[in-house]
Design a protein around this motif. Structure first.
Motif, PDB file in Angstrom:
ATOM      1  N   MET A 144     -16.149  70.951  64.023  1.00 28.56           N
ATOM      2  CA  MET A 144     -15.211  70.331  64.235  1.00 28.56           C
ATOM      3  C   MET A 144     -14.567  70.288  65.897  1.00 28.56           C
ATOM      4  N   TYR A 145     -15.210  70.191  66.710  1.00 33.95           N
ATOM      5  CA  TYR A 145     -15.196  69.888  68.052  1.00 33.95           C
ATOM      6  C   TYR A 145     -16.483  68.953  68.475  1.00 33.95           C
ATOM      7  N   THR A 146     -18.204  69.602  67.922  1.00 36.98           N
ATOM      8  CA  THR A 146     -18.614  68.309  68.378  1.00 36.98           C
ATOM      9  C   THR A 146     -18.422  66.890  67.822  1.00 36.98           C
ATOM     10  N   SER A 147     -17.796  67.404  65.726  1.00 35.47           N
ATOM     11  CA  SER A 147     -17.489  65.932  65.187  1.00 35.47           C
ATOM     12  C   SER A 147     -16.661  65.000  65.499  1.00 35.47           C
ATOM     13  N   PHE A 148     -15.202  66.130  66.854  1.00 33.92           N
ATOM     14  CA  PHE A 148     -14.287  65.650  66.996  1.00 33.92           C
ATOM     15  C   PHE A 148     -15.214  64.353  68.839  1.00 33.92           C
ATOM     16  N   MET A 149     -16.058  65.470  69.128  1.00 37.61           N
ATOM     17  CA  MET A 149     -16.326  64.496  70.533  1.00 37.61           C
ATOM     18  C   MET A 149     -17.066  63.602  70.171  1.00 37.61           C
ATOM     19  N   LEU A 150     -17.922  63.447  69.026  1.00 37.85           N
ATOM     20  CA  LEU A 150     -18.695  62.588  68.809  1.00 37.85           C
ATOM     21  C   LEU A 150     -18.070  60.923  68.907  1.00 37.85           C
TER      22      LEU A 150
END
Length: 251
Positions: A144-150
């Motif tokens: 979720m953190y990676t997806s949000f950062m992207l």
């Protein structure tokens, strides 16, 4: 990618480490003052959590600004590297920031519990993790953190693709617009009555004894439904960023 990460870290570590050092001093002062003056431990915990949230937001913004400076940098644009290297370096820097904050939080929690009157025996007796729940939660939060950062990095890239005043608002509208579309599609296409976290289904059944058991399992319906939709949007962010960066984002 790693070389770009090293360069970004050398250029950003002063700001990151100084922010963390000031934050550690403030958290230590809060905890020591609160324990010596017998403040309510719930109040100390609330202020501490607020501090962690604020410092993480500040460092996350710092990471995003580093990416923005890189895509506007003339010297960076001259490097014969695929855009995925710059994107990957930004993601890795974001992971490092998250890891540093979590390490500080783990040490802080251990020290605070050792010197406070907080009874964790109740937690041990009434809260349990089963079926790889902890591992599932960690994987879910990383995703979720990676997806949000992207999504944030893609919005920055879109905003910097327009040579107009106040182009930042274009990125903001793009971010909230895509997020609204993704939420609407997820609501319309899939039933999400259960508590879901990323690719893992997390159930928290409440028993009559007051005990809570966190159990996680891979939910096939969710894996081939909302997760695939989320994955499609995430890949869309990535491909859009690569396309715009190959076209050379405007300075």
């Amino acid at each position: 990618m790693i070389k770009l990460l090293k360069y970004d870290w050398k250029r950003s570590n002063d700001g990151i480490l100084s922010t963390l050092a000031i934050f550690i001093i403030l958290e230590a002062a809060l905890s020591i003052t609160g324990l010596t003056r017998n403040w309510d431990e719930g109040l100390i915990t609330a202020f501490s959590i607020f501090g962690y949230v604020m410092v993480f937001i500040l460092l996350f913004i710092h990471c995003c600004r580093t990416f923005e400076r890189n895509i506007k940098s003339y010297s960076r644009r001259l490097l014969p590297l695929h855009p995925i290297n710059g994107i990957g370096a930004a993601i890795l820097l974001g992971w490092i920031i998250m890891l540093l904050v979590l390490i500080i939080a783990a040490i802080h929690i251990a020290i605070f519990i050792a010197f406070s009157d907080m009874d964790i025996q109740y937690f041990k007796e009434h809260v349990s993790l089963e079926n790889g729940a902890l591992f599932g939660m960690v994987i879910s939060y990383i995703w979720m953190y990676t997806s949000f950062m992207l999504s944030i990095l893609c919005s920055i890239t879109v905003a910097r693709s327009f040579r107009v005043k106040h182009s930042t608002w274009i990125g903001i509208v793009f971010f909230f617009g895509v997020q609204s579309i993704a939420s609407w599609l997820t609501y319309q296409l899939f039933d999400q009555r259960e508590g879901m976290m990323g690719i893992v289904s997390v159930n928290v059944p409440q028993s009559n004894s007051g005990s809570v058991t966190f159990g996680s399992s891979f939910n096939v319906d969710f894996l081939f439904g909302p997760f695939l939709l989320d994955l499609a949007f995430t890949l869309g962010y990535l491909f859009l960023m690569i396309y715009l960066l190959k076209r050379k984002v405007e300075i």
